[in-house]
Design an enzyme around this catalytic site. Structure first.
Site, PDB file in Angstrom:
ATOM      1  N   ILE A 157       0.818  -1.219   0.000  1.00 46.82           N
ATOM      2  CA  ILE A 157       0.000   0.000   0.000  1.00 46.82           C
ATOM      3  C   ILE A 157       0.852   1.270   0.000  1.00 46.82           C
ATOM      4  CG2 ILE A 157      -2.014  -1.099   1.049  1.00 46.82           C
ATOM      5  CD1 ILE A 157      -1.188   0.279   3.703  1.00 46.82           C
TER       6      ILE A 157
ATOM      7  N   ASN B 271      13.000  -7.886   5.736  1.00 46.69           N
ATOM      8  CA  ASN B 271      13.365  -7.090   6.906  1.00 46.69           C
ATOM      9  C   ASN B 271      13.056  -7.955   8.114  1.00 46.69           C
ATOM     10  OD1 ASN B 271      13.978  -4.796   5.346  1.00 46.69           O
ATOM     11  ND2 ASN B 271      11.839  -4.195   5.316  1.00 46.69           N
TER      12      ASN B 271
ATOM     13  N   HIS C 197       7.555 -11.902   5.636  1.00 47.19           N
ATOM     14  CA  HIS C 197       7.192 -11.483   4.285  1.00 47.19           C
ATOM     15  C   HIS C 197       8.437 -11.045   3.532  1.00 47.19           C
ATOM     16  CE1 HIS C 197       7.017  -7.803   6.739  1.00 47.19           C
ATOM     17  NE2 HIS C 197       7.257  -7.112   5.631  1.00 47.19           N
TER      18      HIS C 197
END
Length: 119
Positions: A36, A92, A105
């Site tokens: 997003i 990350n 992710h």
């Protein structure tokens, strides 16, 4: 055995269909959807449907699922037509590395040339 979902995890809510996302690819064990807040023309997140707090925890518990994330990222890159020009995959792990959603992710970024030497 899959890890349980976390009630307060935004990615678990996306997997459950409780929060909408622009899904670009889905398998039995993974979901890929557009970020997003994109940092490149193509910025897709590939996540396992099972909840693991970070990439290290996922790899330790289910290495084949961790590998599936990489396979799916490559498939998305091909579908997004950035496989030939190149793309970047980023995990990350931990707040100090910039992880803000504590569900494993991988970020798939591409569609522009990245600076030489940028890690």
């Amino acid at each position: 055995m899959a890890a349980p979902t976390e009630a307060d995890c935004i990615f678990c809510k996306i997997v459950a269909g409780d929060i909408p996302a622009t899904v670009v690819r889905e398998t039995e064990r993974t979901v890929a959807f557009r970020d997003i807040n994109p940092q490149a023309p193509t910025h897709v997140l590939v996540i396992p449907k099972a909840h693991y707090p970070n990439a290290g925890a996922l790899a330790a518990a289910e290495p084949e699922l961790a590998a599936a994330l990489l396979t799916e990222a490559a498939e998305v890159a091909a579908e997004e037509k950035i496989a030939e020009s190149g793309y970047r995959l980023i995990f990350n792990t931990g707040a100090g590395a910039g992880q803000t959603v504590f569900h494993a992710h991988v970020h798939l970024l591409g569609g522009e040339r990245f600076h030489e030497g940028l890690v």
